[in-house]
Design an enzyme around this catalytic site. Structure first.
Site, PDB file in Angstrom:
ATOM      1  N   SER A  68     -58.760  51.299 -98.065  1.00 34.39           N
ATOM      2  CA  SER A  68     -59.904  51.247 -97.159  1.00 34.39           C
ATOM      3  C   SER A  68     -60.433  52.650 -96.857  1.00 34.39           C
ATOM      4  CB  SER A  68     -59.488  50.576 -95.855  1.00 34.39           C
ATOM      5  OG  SER A  68     -59.022  49.269 -96.122  1.00 34.39           O
ATOM      6  N   ASP A  80     -66.147  45.914-102.827  1.00 31.45           N
ATOM      7  CA  ASP A  80     -64.917  45.792-102.042  1.00 31.45           C
ATOM      8  C   ASP A  80     -63.887  44.822-102.612  1.00 31.45           C
ATOM      9  OD1 ASP A  80     -63.599  46.795 -99.631  1.00 31.45           O
ATOM     10  OD2 ASP A  80     -63.778  44.774 -98.838  1.00 31.45           O
ATOM     11  N   LYS A 127     -61.480  39.731 -95.961  1.00 28.55           N
ATOM     12  CA  LYS A 127     -60.092  40.081 -96.261  1.00 28.55           C
ATOM     13  C   LYS A 127     -59.157  38.873 -96.138  1.00 28.55           C
ATOM     14  CE  LYS A 127     -61.492  43.945 -97.353  1.00 28.55           C
ATOM     15  NZ  LYS A 127     -61.384  45.326 -96.983  1.00 28.55           N
ATOM     16  N   TYR A 148     -64.553  41.920 -84.728  1.00 25.94           N
ATOM     17  CA  TYR A 148     -64.911  43.031 -85.603  1.00 25.94           C
ATOM     18  C   TYR A 148     -64.529  42.819 -87.071  1.00 25.94           C
ATOM     19  CZ  TYR A 148     -66.048  47.759 -86.926  1.00 25.94           C
ATOM     20  OH  TYR A 148     -66.646  48.842 -87.511  1.00 25.94           O
ATOM     21  N   ARG A 154     -59.871  46.899 -88.213  1.00 25.88           N
ATOM     22  CA  ARG A 154     -58.854  45.901 -88.515  1.00 25.88           C
ATOM     23  C   ARG A 154     -57.565  46.258 -87.782  1.00 25.88           C
ATOM     24  NH1 ARG A 154     -56.702  46.410 -92.760  1.00 25.88           N
ATOM     25  NH2 ARG A 154     -57.858  48.137 -93.663  1.00 25.88           N
ATOM     26  N   ARG A 157     -70.124  50.831 -89.249  1.00 23.19           N
ATOM     27  CA  ARG A 157     -70.400  50.124 -90.517  1.00 23.19           C
ATOM     28  C   ARG A 157     -71.840  49.659 -90.592  1.00 23.19           C
ATOM     29  NH1 ARG A 157     -65.879  49.266 -94.389  1.00 23.19           N
ATOM     30  NH2 ARG A 157     -64.174  50.274 -93.305  1.00 23.19           N
ATOM     31  N   CYS A 182     -61.755  54.843 -98.807  1.00 23.73           N
ATOM     32  CA  CYS A 182     -61.380  55.859 -99.793  1.00 23.73           C
ATOM     33  C   CYS A 182     -62.354  55.921-100.964  1.00 23.73           C
ATOM     34  CB  CYS A 182     -59.957  55.626-100.284  1.00 23.73           C
ATOM     35  SG  CYS A 182     -58.729  56.010 -99.030  1.00 23.73           S
ATOM     36  N   HIS A 221     -58.533  44.158-104.135  1.00 28.40           N
ATOM     37  CA  HIS A 221     -59.349  45.013-103.260  1.00 28.40           C
ATOM     38  C   HIS A 221     -60.033  46.064-104.150  1.00 28.40           C
ATOM     39  CE1 HIS A 221     -59.385  47.815 -99.462  1.00 28.40           C
ATOM     40  NE2 HIS A 221     -60.504  47.143 -99.569  1.00 28.40           N
TER      41      HIS A 221
HETATM   42  P1  GTP Z   1     -63.746  50.096 -97.234  1.00 29.84           P
HETATM   43  O1  GTP Z   1     -65.074  49.462 -97.026  1.00 29.84           O
HETATM   44  O2  GTP Z   1     -63.041  50.410 -95.957  1.00 29.84           O
HETATM   45  O3  GTP Z   1     -62.867  49.316 -98.137  1.00 29.84           O
HETATM   46  O4  GTP Z   1     -64.021  51.598 -97.828  1.00 29.84           O
HETATM   47  P2  GTP Z   1     -64.491  52.149 -99.265  1.00 29.84           P
HETATM   48  O5  GTP Z   1     -63.307  52.269-100.163  1.00 29.84           O
HETATM   49  O6  GTP Z   1     -65.647  51.390 -99.764  1.00 29.84           O
HETATM   50  O7  GTP Z   1     -64.923  53.655 -98.898  1.00 29.84           O
HETATM   51  P3  GTP Z   1     -66.360  54.352 -98.875  1.00 29.84           P
HETATM   52  O8  GTP Z   1     -66.991  54.439-100.228  1.00 29.84           O
HETATM   53  O9  GTP Z   1     -67.160  53.740 -97.802  1.00 29.84           O
HETATM   54  O10 GTP Z   1     -65.966  55.849 -98.458  1.00 29.84           O
HETATM   55  C1  GTP Z   1     -65.268  56.143 -97.285  1.00 29.84           C
HETATM   56  C2  GTP Z   1     -65.322  57.589 -96.964  1.00 29.84           C
HETATM   57  O11 GTP Z   1     -64.903  58.398 -98.071  1.00 29.84           O
HETATM   58  C3  GTP Z   1     -66.754  58.038 -96.617  1.00 29.84           C
HETATM   59  O12 GTP Z   1     -66.717  58.834 -95.468  1.00 29.84           O
HETATM   60  C4  GTP Z   1     -67.172  58.836 -97.816  1.00 29.84           C
HETATM   61  O13 GTP Z   1     -68.083  59.824 -97.467  1.00 29.84           O
HETATM   62  C5  GTP Z   1     -65.864  59.375 -98.392  1.00 29.84           C
HETATM   63  N1  GTP Z   1     -65.961  59.520 -99.872  1.00 29.84           N
HETATM   64  C6  GTP Z   1     -66.366  58.566-100.742  1.00 29.84           C
HETATM   65  N2  GTP Z   1     -66.381  59.030-102.010  1.00 29.84           N
HETATM   66  C7  GTP Z   1     -65.951  60.313-101.947  1.00 29.84           C
HETATM   67  C8  GTP Z   1     -65.736  61.341-102.936  1.00 29.84           C
HETATM   68  O14 GTP Z   1     -65.948  61.164-104.132  1.00 29.84           O
HETATM   69  N3  GTP Z   1     -65.265  62.539-102.473  1.00 29.84           N
HETATM   70  C9  GTP Z   1     -65.015  62.756-101.146  1.00 29.84           C
HETATM   71  N4  GTP Z   1     -64.546  63.946-100.797  1.00 29.84           N
HETATM   72  N5  GTP Z   1     -65.214  61.820-100.195  1.00 29.84           N
HETATM   73  C10 GTP Z   1     -65.675  60.621-100.585  1.00 29.84           C
HETATM   74  C1  SPV Z   2     -61.416  47.584 -95.260  1.00 31.69           C
HETATM   75  O1  SPV Z   2     -60.809  47.924 -94.232  1.00 31.69           O
HETATM   76  O2  SPV Z   2     -60.910  47.693 -96.396  1.00 31.69           O
HETATM   77  C2  SPV Z   2     -62.801  47.080 -95.152  1.00 31.69           C
HETATM   78  C3  SPV Z   2     -63.352  46.840 -93.809  1.00 31.69           C
HETATM   79  O3  SPV Z   2     -63.422  46.823 -96.170  1.00 31.69           O
HETATM   80  S1  SPV Z   2     -62.841  45.324 -93.113  1.00 31.69           S
HETATM   81  O4  SPV Z   2     -63.794  44.296 -93.498  1.00 31.69           O
HETATM   82  O5  SPV Z   2     -62.873  45.481 -91.638  1.00 31.69           O
HETATM   83  O6  SPV Z   2     -61.545  44.983 -93.596  1.00 31.69           O
HETATM   84 MN    MN Z   3     -62.186  47.286 -98.036  1.00 26.60          MN
END
Ligand code: GTP
Ligand code: SPV
Ligand code: MN
Length: 598
Positions: free
Chosen positions: A267, A292, A225, A216, A76, A384, A269, A245
């Site tokens: 994002s 999400d 979003k 993308y 993004r 992704r 996290c 979110h």
């Molecule tokens: P978006 O799709 O961008 O909104 O991201 P999201 O909030 O869904 O994050 P996601 O669960 O995909 O995790 C992103 C990164 O954080 C990955 O590389 C995970 O491995 C890491 N991660 C997720 N949960 C944990 C956790 O409990 N501990 C740690 N240390 N890392 C974590």
């Molecule tokens: C984020 O960035 O929080 C995502 C990926 O979930 S995107 O759809 O590219 O915004």
């Molecule tokens: Mn997101």
């Protein structure tokens, strides 16, 4: 496959809008998407022929493909995202603003002839279960077949949406172009885009979205979003509901009692991971409603009810493995589009943290032979997977329920290496709103720009709120104020990312996060002991289950007054940004925090 034709659409406004766009964009062909499997198969075959898709080994990944983007189009782009409200004040200090009277002519110039040599696809889509009172319908026009096949996973899409739309329901117009018209002899690149001219414009008043130049993720899948957060946050403000979110999960305790929890983290996290975690505690079970986005409103019983407007996941691949997230691994065994992963010689995908050593002769996301010595990752850090939520082994039985699910607790969190303890509970809704407003987090690869820089990201909505963030805070206070106190979800703050002095995570995270959810569940039940601290309620040592875990509990729940006074000082500056739009309640909450700390 049915042949749908613009001139035969029953919706007059839709027909007229499409005619205008065809005049403006000059596509060679127009295709109204019916959402069928045949249509999808044909588009995927076209994408393979164009070099955009590589078909993966069907024994490993049935019906799945890898796409690798132009290296300039991998995330993004927040600097090129605009809220085009009438006044700058309406967009507020956290958004990029452009006057509609400046942006509209600019867009007309960009879109003029932009689809020459291409097909214009028309995608009718529903955010939320078809026909639900809580759902919104959008129609996206795009010249990217990659976007069409992704939208088919991420949203309910096609003919059935046109049927719900009928002749007179409202739809949200979404216009997208990769910004790369083709001359008759020109060969199309595998990932057409136009990074120099990329712009992502939202018109909150007329509820329109225009996206140019990027193919993308959130830049191009406009239901996500752009519609479900930036535009929906404005609609929610006007109609008294919340567009957030947030993930939504169901949690069942060993007695078989079930509750639903929503959680906002910025994002990359941890939302997708938490939404489908595999519990390390026996007899506790998690099921996934969404990973999400969450829309919440008051239900007939006076509680907050939530739907996930999406039907798929666009999840972060790196770090996803059988140990970290086995449910995501299972979900993406088939019918999945991978973007910017590495490719194994036998036709499967690979990424850092997938749980397997890199095989020899790996092709990196840029398309060349990966050199393990290079220090560069083989998969892009924001690689992704796009996969249907229904394929998640622990998808919640109510994930598609038009009424949504009742929310008992809301979590906020960010990526903080210090200061913020593993979990604590707010004193109430207003203090919980304050906690949401104070979220800070280290930046990640989900957005273009530096990674690892601590920034304020209120409610994890910094890049996604379609209006003045101060007014958004007030809206949260208003929504809570309108509900009976005992029906309000309890609000918590958590942080999986605390580090020790040598930079190691203090908390194992992932499946062990169930221990935090267990305490939250028990707090909602009126059980689960807590002690008051200056920042909120912390679990008592007896109430927090660390059985069989070797962790430094003291460090995980330590509240350092000095650090928190610093935090409060920083918030004092941050809140000034919102000027007269900062609700007095939040200024009071900050004042009270300082008083409790000193
Ligand atoms: P978006 O799709 O961008 O909104 O991201 P999201 O909030 O869904 O994050 P996601 O669960 O995909 O995790 C992103 C990164 O954080 C990955 O590389 C995970 O491995 C890491 N991660 C997720 N949960 C944990 C956790 O409990 N501990 C740690 N240390 N890392 C974590
Ligand atoms: C984020 O960035 O929080 C995502 C990926 O979930 S995107 O759809 O590219 O915004
Ligand atoms: Mn997101």
């Amino acid at each position: 496959m049915q042949v749908l034709d613009v001139e035969h659409l029953v919706h007059l406004e839709l027909r007229n809008w499409l005619r205008e766009l065809i005049d403006l964009c000059h596509p060679d062909r127009v295709h109204v998407c019916d959402g069928s499997k045949q249509e999808n198969d044909r588009l995927c075959a076209d994408l393979v022929a164009a070099g955009t898709f590589i078909k993966l080994n069907p024994y490993e990944r049935l019906g799945s493909y890898l796409a690798c983007s132009n290296p300039k189009d991998v995330a993004r782009i927040e600097e090129r995202t605009f809220i085009c409200s009438e006044t700058e004040e309406e967009a507020g200090p956290t958004n990029n603003w452009r006057k509609p009277s400046e942006m509209r002519p600019h867009l007309r110039r960009l879109f003029n002839g932009c689809m020459r040599g291409r097909t214009m696809y028309v995608i009718p889509f529903s955010m939320g279960p078809l026909g639900s009172k809580m759902s919104l319908i959008g129609v996206q026009v795009t010249d990217s077949p990659y976007v069409v096949v992704n939208m088919r996973i991420m949203t309910r899409m096609g003919k059935e949406v046109l049927d719900v739309l009928g002749g007179d329901l409202e739809f949200i117009p979404c216009v997208h172009s990769v910004g790369k018209p083709l001359t008759p002899k020109e060969k199309d690149p595998p990932w057409p885009c136009n990074p120099e001219e990329t712009v992502l414009a939202h018109f909150p008043k007329s509820r329109e979205i225009w996206s140019y130049g990027s193919g993308y993720g959130g830049n191009a899948l406009l239901g996500k979003k752009c519609l479900a957060l930036r535009i929906a946050s404005v609609i929610g403000r006007d109609q008294g509901w919340l567009a957030e979110h947030m993930l939504i999960l169901g949690i069942t305790n060993p007695e078989g009692e079930k509750r639903y929890i929503a959680a906002a983290f910025p994002s990359a996290c941890g939302k997708t991971n938490l939404a489908m975690l595999t519990s390390s505690l026996p007899d506790w079970k998690i099921e996934t409603v969404g990973d999400d986005i969450c829309w919440m409103r008051e239900g007939e019983d006076g509680r907050l009810w939530a739907i996930n407007p999406e039907s798929g996941m666009f999840g972060v691949a790196p770090g996803t493995s059988m140990t970290s997230n086995p449910n995501a691994v299972a979900a993406m065994k088939k019918n999945t589009i991978f973007t910017n992963c590495a490719l194994e010689p036998l036709g499967d995908v690979w990424w850092e943290g997938c749980g397997e050593d890199p095989p020899p002769l790996l092709r990196d996301w840029r398309g060349g032979r990966w050199d393990p010595q290079s220090g560069e990752p083989a998969a892009h850090p924001n690689a992704r997977f796009t996969t249907p939520l229904a394929q998640c082994p622990v998808v919640d039985p109510a994930w598609n329920d038009p009424n949504g699910v009742p929310i008992s607790a809301i979590l906020f969190g960010g990526r903080r290496s210090s200061t913020v303890p593993l979990v604590f509970q707010s004193f109430g809704w207003d203090h919980g709103t304050f906690l949401g407003a104070t979220v800070s987090s280290e930046t990640t690869a989900a957005a273009a720009g530096v990674v690892g820089k601590l920034r304020h990201d209120p409610f994890a909505m910094l890049p996604f709120c379609g209006y003045h963030m101060g007014d958004y805070f007030q809206h949260w206070l208003d929504v809570g104020g309108a509900l009976q106190a005992e029906k309000l979800p309890k609000i918590f703050y958590c942080n999986w990312f605390l580090k020790d002095a040598s930079g190691n995570f203090l908390w194992p995270g992932y499946g062990e996060n169930i221990r935090v959810l267990k305490w939250i569940f028990e707090r909602c039940d009126g059980r689960g002991a807590a002690e008051e601290s200056p920042i909120g309620f912390l679990p008592t040592p007896e109430a927090f289950d660390v059985s069989d875990l070797e962790v430094n509990v003291k460090a995980l729940f330590h509240v350092d007054r000095q650090q928190w006074l610093q935090e409060a000082q920083d918030l004092e500056y941050y809140f000034k940004l919102f000027g007269a739009h900062l609700p007095k309640t939040l200024a009071d909450e900050l004042h009270n925090l300082r008083r409790r700390l000193s």
